[in-house]
Design an enzyme around this catalytic site. Structure first.
Site, PDB file in Angstrom:
ATOM      1  N   GLU A  29      54.461  12.994 -14.605  1.00 31.14           N
ATOM      2  CA  GLU A  29      55.858  12.857 -14.175  1.00 31.14           C
ATOM      3  C   GLU A  29      56.481  11.522 -14.523  1.00 31.14           C
ATOM      4  OE1 GLU A  29      53.354  13.692 -12.230  1.00 31.14           O
ATOM      5  OE2 GLU A  29      53.884  15.134 -10.689  1.00 31.14           O
ATOM      6  N   ASP A  53      51.668  16.309 -10.491  1.00 24.11           N
ATOM      7  CA  ASP A  53      51.095  16.141  -9.154  1.00 24.11           C
ATOM      8  C   ASP A  53      50.460  17.425  -8.609  1.00 24.11           C
ATOM      9  OD1 ASP A  53      51.746  13.492  -9.040  1.00 24.11           O
ATOM     10  OD2 ASP A  53      53.602  13.776  -7.913  1.00 24.11           O
ATOM     11  N   ASP A  57      50.640  19.485  -6.149  1.00 24.82           N
ATOM     12  CA  ASP A  57      51.319  20.201  -5.070  1.00 24.82           C
ATOM     13  C   ASP A  57      52.290  21.197  -5.688  1.00 24.82           C
ATOM     14  OD1 ASP A  57      53.377  18.626  -6.018  1.00 24.82           O
ATOM     15  OD2 ASP A  57      53.482  17.333  -4.259  1.00 24.82           O
ATOM     16  N   GLU A  85      55.554  21.159  -6.056  1.00 21.39           N
ATOM     17  CA  GLU A  85      56.533  20.567  -6.965  1.00 21.39           C
ATOM     18  C   GLU A  85      55.883  20.215  -8.290  1.00 21.39           C
ATOM     19  OE1 GLU A  85      59.897  20.172  -6.653  1.00 21.39           O
ATOM     20  OE2 GLU A  85      59.639  21.376  -4.838  1.00 21.39           O
ATOM     21  N   TYR A  99      46.635  10.480  -3.522  1.00 16.70           N
ATOM     22  CA  TYR A  99      47.938  11.150  -3.514  1.00 16.70           C
ATOM     23  C   TYR A  99      48.532  11.143  -2.116  1.00 16.70           C
ATOM     24  CZ  TYR A  99      51.524  14.513  -4.820  1.00 16.70           C
ATOM     25  OH  TYR A  99      52.726  15.129  -5.085  1.00 16.70           O
ATOM     26  N   ARG A 117      51.185  12.759  -0.771  1.00 15.98           N
ATOM     27  CA  ARG A 117      51.818  13.940  -0.173  1.00 15.98           C
ATOM     28  C   ARG A 117      50.724  14.903   0.251  1.00 15.98           C
ATOM     29  NH1 ARG A 117      55.323  12.540  -4.415  1.00 15.98           N
ATOM     30  NH2 ARG A 117      57.383  11.921  -3.662  1.00 15.98           N
ATOM     31  N   HIS A 168      42.660  19.109   0.062  1.00 14.31           N
ATOM     32  CA  HIS A 168      43.208  17.797  -0.268  1.00 14.31           C
ATOM     33  C   HIS A 168      42.520  16.746   0.602  1.00 14.31           C
ATOM     34  CE1 HIS A 168      47.270  19.700  -1.698  1.00 14.31           C
ATOM     35  NE2 HIS A 168      46.215  20.229  -2.276  1.00 14.31           N
TER      36      HIS A 168
END
Length: 826
Positions: free
Chosen positions: A9, A82, A84, A86, A307, A309, A354
C-alpha cells in the site's frame, strides 16, 4: 528482466520490504485503494443484482500506470497488502483492474500476508502464498455497498429536510446517537446534595484518615447526611461520644494480587493512547502505521510493531519466548511466571489467528530506540512495549489493612491502607515514578496506616465534614467512546478513527477539553434519525449487521442476499419520509417575548445554521432573523442573549476614501460591507466584536487576491477577467460569466465580455418564483422586440437562441460609446 513484482500500500512499507526480498523483487506502492465506487447515484445498481460500478481513483491513476509499466518486465505479480478486509480488497481491485487493462497476460498472481515487517515473517510469507480470498473481498464489498446505500439515500434527505451539506452514515449515526443521548441525560440530571464525614486521627505522630461508616448504630448510606445541618449534628454527636479518642475495634489484614492487562488490541491501544498520551484515535493509528511500516534505526529500516489493526490478544510462541527472555534480563527471574500467560479476547468476532499489537522484538528497549524516533513514535512505542512486556510478568502483590475505629458504641469509622510488597508487572511501568501519566490504568499509590493494635485507642484530631453533589454521567471522551462502540459491537476498531473524524468534520460534535459535546446540528440530525429511522441507528441492529458482515467474511453467508434484505426495508422508509415538512424535522424553541415589539422570540435550525427569530411568518411585518454565535446553542440561549444578536448591522467606522464600514450577517454568513462591496469574515472573526483595523485588513486581503488573480482589465468599464478555480471568468462587480474554453483571454474584447455578461444575466434564475420570472420576461420584451415575438412561434431550442441573439444586439448598441476607453487594453 525483473522476475517478481510485489505490490504493497505505501512507499514506506515498500522500502522496508524491498530490503528483505533482494534484487529479484521489485516492490511498488499502490498508495492505498486504486479504485472506488463512482461518486454518483447508481454506483450500486439495485435493479441489477447490486452490481458495483468502480472507477480508478484520480490521485492514484499515475501509480496504477507505474504498476502496469513495471508488470511488463515481470514474470509474476505478488500482492502483499495488509492482512485484513481492506488489504484483501485492495489486492482484488488491483488484480481486476490489471485484467481489464490486459496487463497480466496470463502471469501468475499470488497473495501473501504477514503481520509484522521483519525478514523472517516476510520470507516465510513468500514461501506460503495463497489466492485472493473471495469471502474477505465480498465482505468488504458488502460493507462498502451498505455504506453507499445509506449515504447516497439518507444524506440527500437530510439536505432537503434539515440543512445542506449534512451526511448520515451506517456506523457514524449510532455513534452520534451515543453522544447525543448522553447529553440529554446530562441536561435532565438533577444534582442532589449529600455530605461525608471523615475523622482525622493520629498514632505515634503519624496522621491518617477514616471514613464514617456507622451513625447511631445504622449503616451510613450516600444520603444519610443530606445537608449541612445533618452533618454538623452528626459531628457534634460523635465528638461528644469519642471524648478525644477512637477505639481500634477490629483489624483485618490480607494480601491482594493484581494481574496485568492483556496486550493491546486496536481498540485498547486507542483508549490508552488517548488517556495517557492525549492522542486522538486518528493520531494513534497514523503513528502506529509508521511504526509498523518501518523506521530508520541507525541506518537500517526496521518495522518496530506488528500489524496494528487487530481485535486479538494472542501472542505467538516466538514472541512469548522473546518477551520472557527480556523480562528475566531486565527485571530478574522473580518477575517471571512459571508458565506464559494466555488471554482470551472479549470480542465475539475476534480473529485469533492474528496477533495483538506488540513490538516485533521486545529486545528493542524504548530507551534504546527513542533517539531514532519522532516524539509521537517514541511515546507510542514505549506504551506498546510496556503493555506487552507487562502482560507476561508476575502479578503485583499488596498487603492491605482495614481497621474499624469506634466513637462510643454507636458510631464507627473505617481506615484502609495498602503497601506494595512485590511490584511484579508494575516494574515495567516504573510504578514508583513521580509522573502519574507513566502509570497503567488502575495503578494506585501506597496508602500506609500506622501499626494499629486491636483494643488500643488513637487520638482524634478533628472531624471533617465535606459537602458533595451527585454528578451527571460524564460526557464521552475519545477513549470512553471507543470503549463503548466496541462494547456495543458498533463498527470495527479500525474504523473508529474515521467515525470520530467524520463527526467532528461535519460539525455534529465538538471537543470541549477532552469531552465530546454535540452541536445543535448534531442534536437535530440525531433526533431526525431516531424519530424516523430508529431501526437503522439502533445499537443492536447495527451490531447484528456487523455480525452478518463477519459471517460473509467467513463464507457462512452470501453478500448479495444480505444487501437485498437491507435495501428492501430501507428504500420504502426513505420514500415515505420524503413527504415530511422541514417544520416537522426542526421545530422552533420559543424563548420569550421581545419587550419592544411584543412579538415572540424563537430559536431553530435553518438551512444556513442555527438562528433566532422575532415574530412569525403570519405577522403583518416580516420576521427579523439573526444567526447564533459559535458558542451559543438553540436549547440554552436566553432571551437576553437572543435580543443582543439583533444589534447588527454594526457601523464600525470609515475608510480613508469616506466609505462607511459596517458588519452584518447575511444568508451566507457574517461579512463586512464598504460602499457597495462585501468581504466575508474568516472563521475566527466575530461579527459582534470585530473592529475597523481587522475589517480593513480583510478588505485589503480581498483586493490583493483579486489583483493577483486578474488576467485582464478593461479601463473605465469596471469589467475584468479573473483566473478562477474552474477557469477564467468575467465580472463587472455584479454580474459574472465564464470565458469560453476555446478562447484565448488575451484576444477577448470588451464587446464580447458585455455580451457574455448579458447572456449569463438573462439565463440566471430570477427571484420571486413564477411571478418573478413572468415579470422578468415582461420587462425584457421591449429589448427583444420582433425577435421575441418570432421566437414564440419556434421550437423551444430555437427560442433560446433567438433570446440570446436579442440580448447581444441590445448590448452591442451600447458598446461603441465605451470603445475608445477600452481600445488601449481591450
Amino acid at each position: 528482466m525483473t522476475k517478481n513484482l510485489v505490490i504493497v500500500e505505501s512507499p514506506a512499507k515498500a522500502k522496508t520490504i524491498k530490503k528483505y526480498l533482494g534484487k529479484d523483487f521489485e516492490v511498488l506502492a499502490s498508495y492505498g485503494h486504486v479504485r472506488d465506487l463512482v461518486p454518483k447515484d447508481g454506483a450500486v445498481d439495485v435493479q441489477n443484482g447490486f452490481a458495483m460500478k468502480y472507477q480508478v481513483i484520480d490521485r492514484n491513476e499515475k501509480h496504477v500506470k507505474a504498476i502496469v509499466s513495471a508488470l511488463k518486465e515481470a514474470d509474476e505479480l505478488w500482492l502483499a497488502t495488509d492482512p485484513d478486509r481492506e488489504g484483501e480488497a485492495i489486492s482484488w481491485h488491483l488484480a481486476e483492474l490489471l485484467r481489464e487493462k490486459n496487463a497480466l497476460k496470463g502471469k501468475p498472481v499470488k497473495r501473501v500476508v504477514f503481520y509484522e515487517i521483519t525478514q523472517r515473517e516476510i520470507q516465510e510469507a513468500i514461501q506460503n502464498p495463497r489466492d485472493i480470498s473471495e469471502d474477505l473481498v465480498n465482505a468488504q464489498q458488502a460493507r462498502r455497498a451498505l455504506d453507499y446505500l445509506v449515504g447516497f439515500n439518507l444524506s440527500p434527505l437530510l439536505w432537503r429536510k434539515v440543512q445542506p451539506g449534512l451526511s448520515a452514515g451506517r456506523v457514524q449515526s449510532p455513534a452520534l446517537r451515543l453522544i447525543c443521548e448522553r447529553e440529554l441525560e446530562i441536561r435532565a440530571f438533577k444534582p442532589q446534595e449529600y455530605w461525608s464525614l471523615d475523622a482525622r486521627a493520629e498514632k505515634s505522630a503519624q496522621a491518617f484518615t477514616a471514613r464514617l461508616i456507622e451513625l447511631d448504630g445504622k449503616k451510613v448510606e450516600q444520603f444519610t447526611l443530606g445537608d449541612a445541618g445533618a452533618a454538623e449534628a452528626a459531628k457534634n454527636k460523635i465528638l461528644a461520644a469519642a471524648g478525644g479518642t477512637l477505639l481500634v475495634k477490629a483489624i483485618e489484614k490480607k494480601q491482594r494480587r493484581r494481574n496485568p492487562g492483556a496486550p493491546f488490541t486496536t481498540s485498547t491501544l486507542q483508549q490508552e493512547a488517548n488517556r495517557k498520551l492525549g492522542f486522538t484515535s486518528k493520531r494513534t493509528m497514523q503513528t502506529a502505521q509508521q511504526l509498523y511500516e518501518g523506521v530508520d534505526i541507525a541506518g537500517e529500516t526496521v518495522g518496530l510493531i506488528t500489524y496494528m489493526r487487530t481485535d486479538s490478544v494472542t501472542l505467538s510462541q516466538d514472541a512469548i519466548k522473546d518477551i520472557r527472555n527480556v523480562i528475566q534480563l531486565q527485571y530478574g527471574a522473580g518477575a517471571l511466571p512459571s508458565e506464559p500467560r494466555t488471554y482470551k479476547a472479549k470480542s465475539k468476532n475476534a480473529q485469533e489467528a492474528h496477533e495483538a499489537v506488540r513490538p516485533t522484538s521486545a529486545a528493542r528497549l524504548p530507551r534504546q530506540v527513542a533517539q531514532f524516533l519522532k516524539p509521537d513514535q517514541a511515546k507510542l512505542y514505549e506504551l506498546i512495549w510496556k503493555r506487552t512486556v507487562a502482560s507476561q510478568m508476575e502479578a503485583a502483590v499488596f498487603d492491605t489493612v482495614s481497621a474499624e475505629l469506634r466513637a462510643g458504641s454507636e458510631h464507627a469509622f473505617r481506615a484502609t491502607g495498602s503497601v506494595l510488597v512485590e511490584p511484579g508487572f508494575l516494574a515495567a511501568y516504573d510504578i514508583r515514578a513521580q509522573d502519574p501519566e507513566d502509570r497503567d490504568e488502575g495503578d494506585e499509590d501506597d496508602k500506609r496506616l500506622p501499626a494499629l493494635v486491636q483494643g488500643e485507642r488513637v487520638k482524634l484530631l478533628e472531624l471533617l465534614p465535606e459537602q458533595h453533589f451527585t454528578q451527571p454521567p460524564p460526557r464521552y471522551t475519545e477513549a470512553s467512546l471507543v470503549k463503548t462502540l466496541e462494547e456495543f459491537d458498533i463498527g470495527r476498531p479500525s474504523t473508529y478513527a474515521t467515525i470520530i473524524s467524520t463527526l467532528q468534520g461535519r460539525d455534529y460534535v465538538r471537543l470541549e477539553g477532552k469531552a465530546f459535546v454535540p452541536t445543535d446540528v448534531g442534536m437535530i440530525v440525531n433526533r431526525f434519525l431516531t424519530d424516523h429511522f430508529e431501526q437503522y441507528v439502533d445499537y443492536e441492529f447495527t451490531a447484528h449487521l456487523e455480525d452478518d458482515l463477519d459471517a460473509v467474511s467467513r463464507g457462512e453467508k452470501q453478500w448479495k442476499p444480505l444487501l437485498a434484505q437491507f435495501w428492501n426495508s430501507f428504500k420504502p422508509r426513505i420514500e415515505e419520509k420524503m413527504e415530511l415538512s422541514r417544520k416537522e424535522v426542526s421545530e422552533a424553541r420559543v424563548i420569550g417575548v421581545d419587550p419592544a415589539s411584543g412579538k415572540p422570540v424563537s430559536a431553530r435550525l435553518g438551512r444556513f445554521g442555527p438562528f433566532v427569530q422575532i415574530g412569525t411568518k403570519d405577522d403583518e411585518d416580516k420576521p427579523r432573523f439573526a444567526s447564533l454565535r459559535a458558542n451559543q446553542r438553540i436549547d440554552t440561549i436566553t432571551l437576553e442573549q437572543a435580543l443582543a444578536l439583533f444589534q447588527l448591522p454594526r457601523r464600525i467606522g470609515q475608510l480613508p476614501n469616506g466609505d462607511e464600514v459596517e458588519v452584518n450577517i447575511g444568508r451566507f454568513g457574517p461579512y463586512v460591507k464598504h460602499g457597495k462591496s462585501f468581504v466575508s469574515l474568516k472563521k475566527d472573526d466575530d461579527p459582534y466584536t470585530i473592529e475597523l483595523p481587522r475589517a480593513i485588513e480583510l478588505i485589503e486581503q480581498k483586493a490583493a487576491a483579486l489583483e493577483a488573480a486578474t488576467l485582464k482589465v478593461f479601463d473605465g468599464t469596471g469589467i475584468r477577467i479573473i483566473k478562477g478555480r474552474f477557469g477564467a471568468y468575467i465580472t463587472d462587480g455584479s454580474r459574472r460569466a465564464n470565458v469560453p474554453r476555446n478562447r484565448d483571454v488575451d484576444g477577448v474584447t470588451v464587446f464580447e465580455c458585455e455580451a457574455w455578461l448579458a447572456e449569463a444575466a438573462a439565463a440566471a434564475p430570477k427571484k420571486g418564483g413564477k411571478k418573478g420570472k413572468a415579470a422578468a420576461r415582461k420587462a425584457a420584451a421591449p429589448a427583444a422586440g420582433k425577435a421575441e415575438k418570432a421566437a414564440a412561434k419556434k421550437p423551444a431550442a430555437k427560442k433560446a437562441t433567438v433570446k440570446k441573439t436579442a440580448a447581444k444586439r441590445a448590448v452591442a448598441k451600447k458598446a461603441p460609446a465605451k470603445k475608445a476607453a477600452t481600445k488601449k487594453k481591450g
